[in-house]
Design an enzyme around this catalytic site. Structure first.
Site: not given
Length: 183
Positions: A103, A110-112
Protein backbone atom coordinates in the site's frame (compact mmCIF):
# COMPACT_ATOMS: atom_id res chain seq x y z
CA UNK A 1 -13.87 57.52 20.38
CA UNK A 2 -10.66 59.52 20.00
CA UNK A 3 -8.81 56.89 22.04
CA UNK A 4 -10.00 54.14 19.65
CA UNK A 5 -8.90 56.21 16.66
CA UNK A 6 -5.46 56.82 18.18
CA UNK A 7 -5.03 53.08 18.90
CA UNK A 8 -5.88 52.24 15.28
CA UNK A 9 -3.47 54.91 14.09
CA UNK A 10 -0.71 53.58 16.38
CA UNK A 11 -1.26 50.02 15.09
CA UNK A 12 -1.05 51.22 11.46
CA UNK A 13 2.20 53.03 12.21
CA UNK A 14 3.70 49.97 13.88
CA UNK A 15 2.72 47.75 10.95
CA UNK A 16 4.15 50.16 8.39
CA UNK A 17 7.37 50.37 10.43
CA UNK A 18 7.59 46.59 10.29
CA UNK A 19 7.09 46.02 14.00
CA UNK A 20 3.96 44.50 15.41
CA UNK A 21 3.22 43.89 19.04
CA UNK A 22 2.12 40.28 18.60
CA UNK A 23 0.80 38.54 15.60
CA UNK A 24 -1.68 40.69 13.73
CA UNK A 25 -2.10 37.88 11.20
CA UNK A 26 -5.34 35.98 11.69
CA UNK A 27 -5.17 32.20 11.88
CA UNK A 28 -6.83 30.44 8.95
CA UNK A 29 -9.53 27.81 9.40
CA UNK A 30 -6.94 25.14 8.54
CA UNK A 31 -4.55 26.47 11.20
CA UNK A 32 -7.28 26.58 13.83
CA UNK A 33 -8.42 23.05 13.05
CA UNK A 34 -4.91 21.58 12.95
CA UNK A 35 -4.20 23.26 16.31
CA UNK A 36 -7.29 21.52 17.71
CA UNK A 37 -6.27 18.18 16.15
CA UNK A 38 -2.74 18.42 17.56
CA UNK A 39 -4.03 19.36 21.03
CA UNK A 40 -6.35 16.34 21.00
CA UNK A 41 -3.76 13.85 19.69
CA UNK A 42 -3.80 10.49 21.40
CA UNK A 43 -0.73 8.83 19.91
CA UNK A 44 -0.19 5.10 20.25
CA UNK A 45 3.11 4.17 21.92
CA UNK A 46 4.47 3.09 18.53
CA UNK A 47 4.15 6.60 17.07
CA UNK A 48 5.92 9.92 17.56
CA UNK A 49 5.29 13.30 15.97
CA UNK A 50 7.77 16.17 15.47
CA UNK A 51 7.68 19.69 14.10
CA UNK A 52 10.81 21.13 12.47
CA UNK A 53 9.29 24.60 13.01
CA UNK A 54 7.12 24.79 16.15
CA UNK A 55 5.30 27.80 14.66
CA UNK A 56 4.29 25.80 11.57
CA UNK A 57 1.72 23.19 12.54
CA UNK A 58 0.79 22.59 8.89
CA UNK A 59 4.02 20.64 8.19
CA UNK A 60 5.25 17.87 10.44
CA UNK A 61 6.74 14.37 10.59
CA UNK A 62 5.31 11.19 12.01
CA UNK A 63 7.48 8.19 12.95
CA UNK A 64 5.84 4.78 13.22
CA UNK A 65 7.77 1.92 14.85
CA UNK A 66 5.49 -1.15 14.68
CA UNK A 67 5.80 -3.53 17.63
CA UNK A 68 4.11 -6.49 15.91
CA UNK A 69 3.42 -7.95 12.48
CA UNK A 70 5.60 -8.11 9.36
CA UNK A 71 7.13 -4.68 10.03
CA UNK A 72 7.99 -5.20 13.72
CA UNK A 73 11.14 -3.25 14.74
CA UNK A 74 11.04 -1.07 11.63
CA UNK A 75 11.13 2.72 11.74
CA UNK A 76 9.05 4.53 9.12
CA UNK A 77 8.93 8.30 8.67
CA UNK A 78 5.95 10.09 7.12
CA UNK A 79 5.68 13.75 6.17
CA UNK A 80 2.37 15.57 6.53
CA UNK A 81 1.55 18.72 4.57
CA UNK A 82 -1.75 20.25 5.60
CA UNK A 83 -3.19 22.62 3.00
CA UNK A 84 -5.40 25.66 3.52
CA UNK A 85 -8.40 23.54 2.44
CA UNK A 86 -8.12 21.38 5.58
CA UNK A 87 -10.36 19.91 7.00
CA UNK A 88 -12.39 19.82 3.77
CA UNK A 89 -9.36 18.41 1.92
CA UNK A 90 -7.14 15.69 3.40
CA UNK A 91 -3.50 16.43 4.19
CA UNK A 92 -0.81 15.23 1.78
CA UNK A 93 0.98 12.30 3.41
CA UNK A 94 4.19 10.77 2.03
CA UNK A 95 6.30 7.94 3.38
CA UNK A 96 9.89 9.18 3.45
CA UNK A 97 11.24 5.71 4.24
CA UNK A 98 11.46 3.46 1.21
CA UNK A 99 9.47 0.40 2.21
CA UNK A 100 8.46 -2.91 0.65
CA UNK A 101 4.71 -2.64 1.20
CA UNK A 102 1.66 -3.30 -1.01
CA UNK A 103 0.00 0.00 0.00
CA UNK A 104 3.05 2.29 -0.24
CA UNK A 105 4.85 2.70 -3.55
CA UNK A 106 8.59 3.24 -3.98
CA UNK A 107 8.06 7.03 -4.31
CA UNK A 108 6.37 7.14 -0.89
CA UNK A 109 2.77 7.55 -2.04
CA UNK A 110 0.35 6.00 0.43
CA UNK A 111 -2.81 4.11 -0.49
CA UNK A 112 -5.14 4.75 2.43
CA UNK A 113 -8.83 5.22 1.64
CA UNK A 114 -9.33 8.04 4.17
CA UNK A 115 -6.64 10.06 2.37
CA UNK A 116 -8.63 9.77 -0.86
CA UNK A 117 -12.26 8.98 -1.63
CA UNK A 118 -13.34 8.28 1.97
CA UNK A 119 -12.02 11.56 3.42
CA UNK A 120 -14.55 13.52 5.48
CA UNK A 121 -14.00 16.80 7.35
CA UNK A 122 -14.88 15.09 10.65
CA UNK A 123 -11.75 12.92 10.34
CA UNK A 124 -8.68 14.13 12.22
CA UNK A 125 -4.91 13.77 12.16
CA UNK A 126 -5.39 11.09 14.83
CA UNK A 127 -7.63 9.12 12.39
CA UNK A 128 -4.89 9.22 9.75
CA UNK A 129 -2.19 8.14 12.20
CA UNK A 130 -4.24 5.14 13.29
CA UNK A 131 -4.97 4.33 9.63
CA UNK A 132 -1.25 4.40 8.79
CA UNK A 133 -0.41 2.26 11.79
CA UNK A 134 -3.06 -0.25 10.70
CA UNK A 135 -1.44 -0.51 7.25
CA UNK A 136 1.67 -1.90 8.94
CA UNK A 137 -0.33 -4.37 11.02
CA UNK A 138 -2.59 -5.49 8.16
CA UNK A 139 -1.21 -4.69 4.69
CA UNK A 140 -4.04 -4.74 2.14
CA UNK A 141 -3.17 -6.57 -1.10
CA UNK A 142 -6.66 -5.81 -2.49
CA UNK A 143 -5.92 -2.09 -2.99
CA UNK A 144 -2.21 -1.95 -3.89
CA UNK A 145 0.15 0.76 -5.06
CA UNK A 146 3.05 -1.71 -5.15
CA UNK A 147 1.47 -4.48 -7.21
CA UNK A 148 4.51 -6.77 -7.00
CA UNK A 149 4.49 -6.73 -3.18
CA UNK A 150 0.71 -7.29 -3.19
CA UNK A 151 1.04 -10.34 -5.47
CA UNK A 152 3.74 -11.85 -3.28
CA UNK A 153 1.63 -11.24 -0.14
CA UNK A 154 -1.40 -12.92 -1.74
CA UNK A 155 0.49 -15.88 -3.21
CA UNK A 156 3.34 -16.56 -0.78
CA UNK A 157 3.13 -14.98 2.70
CA UNK A 158 6.43 -16.59 3.77
CA UNK A 159 8.31 -15.01 0.83
CA UNK A 160 6.57 -11.70 1.53
CA UNK A 161 7.78 -11.82 5.14
CA UNK A 162 11.33 -12.65 3.98
CA UNK A 163 11.25 -9.74 1.50
CA UNK A 164 10.03 -7.33 4.21
CA UNK A 165 12.80 -8.47 6.57
CA UNK A 166 15.47 -8.20 3.85
CA UNK A 167 14.28 -4.73 2.88
CA UNK A 168 14.25 -3.50 6.51
CA UNK A 169 17.77 -4.84 7.12
CA UNK A 170 18.92 -3.00 4.01
CA UNK A 171 19.18 -4.96 0.81
CA UNK A 172 17.82 -5.72 -2.61
CA UNK A 173 14.40 -7.03 -3.54
CA UNK A 174 14.79 -7.76 -7.23
CA UNK A 175 16.65 -4.76 -8.65
CA UNK A 176 15.43 -2.30 -6.00
CA UNK A 177 17.72 -1.40 -3.10
CA UNK A 178 16.16 -0.56 0.27
CA UNK A 179 18.01 1.41 2.95
CA UNK A 180 18.14 -0.11 6.43
CA UNK A 181 15.16 1.05 8.50
CA UNK A 182 15.37 -1.03 11.66
CA UNK A 183 15.21 0.94 14.90
Amino acid sequence: MIKLFSLKQQKKEEESAGGTKGSSKKASAAQLRIQKDINELNLPKTCDISFSDPDDLLNFKLVICPDEGFYKSGKFVFSFKVGQGYPHDPPKVKCETMVYHPNIDLEGNVCLNILREDWKPVLTINSIIYGLQYLFLEPNPEDPLNKEAAEVLQNNRRLFEQNVQRSMRGGYIGSTYFERCLK
